[in-house]
Design an enzyme around this catalytic site. Structure first.
Site, short mmCIF file in Angstrom:
data_model
loop_
_atom_site.label_atom_id
_atom_site.label_comp_id
_atom_site.label_asym_id
_atom_site.label_seq_id
_atom_site.Cartn_x
_atom_site.Cartn_y
_atom_site.Cartn_z
N LYS A 195 17.43 30.62 3.75
CA LYS A 195 16.82 28.89 4.41
C LYS A 195 16.09 28.21 3.03
O LYS A 195 14.93 28.72 3.04
CB LYS A 195 16.31 28.71 5.70
CG LYS A 195 15.47 27.61 6.39
CD LYS A 195 14.96 27.94 7.14
CE LYS A 195 14.22 26.12 7.34
NZ LYS A 195 13.85 25.99 9.07
N LYS A 248 21.54 28.09 4.67
CA LYS A 248 21.21 26.39 5.71
C LYS A 248 20.03 25.47 4.24
O LYS A 248 19.58 26.61 3.85
CB LYS A 248 20.03 26.64 6.41
CG LYS A 248 19.45 25.54 7.16
CD LYS A 248 18.61 25.42 8.19
CE LYS A 248 18.18 24.12 8.58
NZ LYS A 248 16.45 24.56 9.30
C1 PBG Z 1 12.61 23.97 12.17
C2 PBG Z 1 13.63 23.86 11.30
C3 PBG Z 1 14.09 23.21 10.48
C4 PBG Z 1 15.48 23.23 10.76
C5 PBG Z 1 15.82 23.21 11.68
N1 PBG Z 1 15.12 24.28 12.66
C6 PBG Z 1 13.00 22.52 9.90
C7 PBG Z 1 12.51 22.52 9.37
O1 PBG Z 1 12.39 23.10 8.80
O2 PBG Z 1 11.52 21.61 8.05
C8 PBG Z 1 15.93 21.20 10.09
C9 PBG Z 1 17.15 20.98 11.07
C10 PBG Z 1 17.95 19.76 10.91
O3 PBG Z 1 17.44 19.53 9.17
O4 PBG Z 1 19.07 19.71 11.27
N2 PBG Z 1 11.82 24.99 11.07
#
Ligand code: PBG
Length: 328
Positions: A195, A248
């Site tokens: 991520k 992601k």
């Molecule tokens: C929680 C999380 C996030 C997303 C999914 N889980 C936000 C982040 O990490 O700031 C992002 C999902 C999206 O942008 O659709 N940590």
């Protein structure tokens, strides 16, 4: 000139194109993210995400029904609490938004598979994905304890799978042990493994009220310049017992999806995030692109890169395109 090999032979009709097709897409591989807010009677369009809604636990089934009607039966739930504090204590509340929503969904749509996002950022007053140490960075090990509590509370409420998205080290192993200790050995973990610290999450943070109030997430999410590090993250999540690994965002990270798919024997999920959705919707409403075809092409590209599972706000639209035979 004599040409023996003619690539165009396999492009002469829809029938032969179908036969020669290398990537197959099915509605069964789609997961739809949904936002559930504490309260009742809520169905509000999310300003940063056109056509996406905030629901409360008592209304979420309206949204689930539309999804099921489109042929999609897997959801990823995000909770938005009324009360936020330093440690995000609403995250593991027995009657929290996610916990209650699962109950409603399971009662009305037992066939719907409920995955829950496990993270602290929607629940902490400072918007970081964990508890702070010395007020500046996130304390890894203390956060992992809270993630375990949160994951357990989701599973006790009926979640079918948990998906930690915090990017703390060691959380997959800790959650696995916590679930197993309570007899939930059958509940899989989908790890947000690679991520990235991405600007593509902007619209989500508005939707979840989870933007960090200071600093950014670069001390726990991955540096966008790195590729090998993604493989390292995937390796460690596999070693810790992850059942599914994830990359992601998706569209700017197709290289990572491809490499991850070569690396792991686990199912590979890709999350096409809020910013990817918002860009398509904005360009389409400005009349700049063919919305349907761009949604289809984007989805196909993510699967072609090697993803087995696609998490997307366009799940219903993609299901419709599959239904109409336009992709798949
Ligand atoms: C929680 C999380 C996030 C997303 C999914 N889980 C936000 C982040 O990490 O700031 C992002 C999902 C999206 O942008 O659709 N940590």
């Amino acid at each position: 000139m004599e040409i023996l090999s003619r690539a165009r032979r396999l492009r002469t009709s829809e029938a032969v194109r179908e036969l020669a097709r290398e990537t197959r897409i099915s509605k069964t591989s789609l997961v739809y993210p949904m936002f559930v807010r504490e309260g009742s009677g809520i169905k509000e369009e999310i300003p940063s995400l056109a056509n996406q809604y905030h629901y409360s636990p008592d209304t979420i089934c309206e949204g689930v029904k539309e999804l099921v009607d489109a042929g999609v039966t897997k959801i990823l739930l995000f909770g938005i609490p009324e009360h936020k504090d330093e440690i995000g204590s609403s995250a593991w509340q027995e009657d929290g938004a996610v916990q209650k929503a699962i109950g409603e969904i399971k009662k009305n749509f037992p066939q719907v598979y409920c995955i829950t996002d496990v993270c602290m950022c929607e629940y902490t007053s400072h918007g970081h994905c964990g508890v702070l140490c010395e007020c500046t960075t996130v304390d890894n090990d203390k956060t992992v304890e809270l993630l375990c509590k949160t994951a357990l509370s989701h599973v006790r409420a009926g979640a079918d799978m948990v998906a930690p998205s915090d990017m703390m080290d060691g959380r997959v192993l800790a959650i696995r042990r916590a679930l197993d200790a309570e007899g939930y050995t059958h509940i899989p973990i989908m790890a947000y493994s690679a991520k990235y610290a991405s600007a593509f999450y902007g619209p989500f943070r508005d939707a979840a009220g989870s933007a960090p109030s200071f600093g950014d997430r670069r001390s726990y999410q991955m540096d966008i310049h790195n590729r090998k590090e993604a493989l390292k993250e995937i390796d460690s999540d596999m070693a810790e017992g992850a059942d599914i690994v994830m990359v992601k965002p998706a569209l700017s990270y197709l290289d990572i999806i491809f490499q991850a798919s070569q690396r792991t024997n686990l199912p590979l999920a890709a999350y096409s995030v809020s910013g990817e959705y918002a860009m398509i919707e904005a360009a389409a409403s400005a009349g700049l692109i063919d919305r349907e075809r761009i949604i289809g092409e984007t989805a196909v590209s993510i699967f072609r890169a090697g993803a087995d599972i696609l998490i997307t706000y366009h799940a219903k639209e993609i299901a419709d395109l599959i239904e109409k035979g336009k992709i798949g």
